[in-house]
Design a protein around this motif. Structure first.
Motif, PDB file in Angstrom:
ATOM      1  N   ALA A 124       0.917  -1.345   0.150  1.00 58.94           N
ATOM      2  CA  ALA A 124      -0.038   0.059  -0.053  1.00 58.94           C
ATOM      3  C   ALA A 124       0.996   1.340  -0.027  1.00 58.94           C
ATOM      4  N   HIS A 215      -4.591  -0.125  -3.313  1.00 56.20           N
ATOM      5  CA  HIS A 215      -3.976  -1.479  -2.942  1.00 56.20           C
ATOM      6  C   HIS A 215      -5.299  -2.363  -2.670  1.00 56.20           C
ATOM      7  N   ARG A 281       5.739  -2.246  -5.050  1.00 58.68           N
ATOM      8  CA  ARG A 281       4.982  -1.021  -5.646  1.00 58.68           C
ATOM      9  C   ARG A 281       5.876  -0.108  -6.404  1.00 58.68           C
ATOM     10  N   THR A 288      -2.065  -2.262  -6.981  1.00 57.34           N
ATOM     11  CA  THR A 288      -1.416  -3.503  -6.526  1.00 57.34           C
ATOM     12  C   THR A 288      -2.620  -4.314  -6.127  1.00 57.34           C
TER      13      THR A 288
END
Length: 321
Positions: A124, A215, A281, A288
């Motif tokens: 994240a 995310h 990421r 993601t």
């Protein structure tokens, strides 16, 4: 042999301990120091129950064993028991002798929440402020509590097929001192992190519901045919998973793989990010997605840790077996 009954798990196992155990075993899997055995899952033809086994061997953690259990859909209404029932058995990898029997019900909830929490830590955006929940059942509360520890979230939003269950999420948000808002599915675009935790067999979350940079942790799909998000979201996202073989056959990726829009070599083990062999990421605009299918090694890792804690506290039951 040590026995740790289900009744003792809540006083022994913490979210932090579960997180640490799952993160380490994901890393071991990616380093090929641990592997899962093929999953066995059968419909019993009795009580409409599903029963099966998940197991594996973690050489790095010196953990060998299996989780036996499944889903009895009428337990709650007929017997006042939870529908998911499981027990973990650990063995000495040097001798094959059984070393522990551990209640697996609460541990399953904790390890599932830990898996999505690990994915949030490593995938994240650091500035994530809004977390979105799709699903508001019992497991969703475990997911949310664990996730809130990974970023400085300022708001929780949620959607559930049955809106009357949303207070489950609101209560957890309130415990953390955060506001909660019920949203429709397009409202998920506000979220920086989205966790899906349902038992759906049809896609709920569409690609258009997810903003760039989000995310997404898909935690509900662990069986052939289940699906929580549209396949085109996986082709838009960079996809990570606990185990690629499960992701492509019974996880969220099964549908994108089946229609040819995603291949197994486009899916990365989360452990590779933990180990630093994958960068994770790549940008703040990248979507993601973690496909959390639930692997046996997760169960063994948290069970081994709870046995250690029980022995340290003197609460483990020791029997000659």
């Amino acid at each position: 042999m040590h026995i740790v009954p289900e009744r003792d798990i809540a006083d022994l196992m913490t979210r932090a301990a579960a997180f640490d155990a799952v993160e380490k075993v994901f890393a071991a899997m990616a380093a090929e120091d641990a592997y899962n055995f093929p999953v066995i899952r059968e419909a019993l033809g009795h009580e409409e129950a599903l029963y099966g086994f998940k197991g594996g061997f973690d050489r790095a953690g010196s953990t060998l064993g299996l989780k036996a259990g499944g889903y009895w859909p009428h337990n709650l209404e007929k017997r006042g028991l939870i529908n998911h029932q499981s027990t973990v058995f650990l063995f000495d990898p040097d001798t094959g002798k059984v070393s522990a029997m551990v209640g697996g019900n609460l541990l399953t909830a904790l390890r599932t929440a830990a898996a999505s929490s690990v994915s949030i830590k490593h995938l994240a955006r650091e500035d994530a402020k809004v977390i979105g929940m799709v699903g508001a059942g019992h497991q969703a509360t475990f997911q949310l509590r664990a996730a809130l520890e990974q970023r400085s979230f300022e708001k929780v939003i949620g959607w559930n097929l049955h809106p009357e269950m949303l207070p489950n999420l609101e209560k957890v948000a309130a415990e953390a001192g955060l506001p909660f808002e019920a949203v429709d599915l397009p409202g998920l675009k506000e979220a920086d992190v989205v966790i899906t935790i349902t038992s759906s067999f049809d896609p709920i979350v569409l690609s258009e519901h997810i903003s760039d940079g989000t995310h997404v942790a898909c935690m509900g799909t662990d069986t052939i045919g289940k699906q929580e998000v549209a396949a085109d979201l996986l082709t838009r996202a960079t996809v990570f998973t606990d185990e690629v073989a499960q992701s492509t056959t019974l996880g969220e990726a099964q549908h994108a793989v089946a229609n040819g829009s995603l291949t197994a070599d486009q899916i990365t083990q989360l452990g590779a990010v933990i180990n630093g062999t994958h960068g994770g990421r790549a940008s703040d605009r990248e979507v993601t997605l973690f496909d959390g299918t639930g692997v046996g090694l997760q169960d063994l890792a948290v069970a081994a840790r709870v046995v250690e804690l029980a022995i340290e506290k003197g609460t483990a039951i020791e029997v000659d077996f």
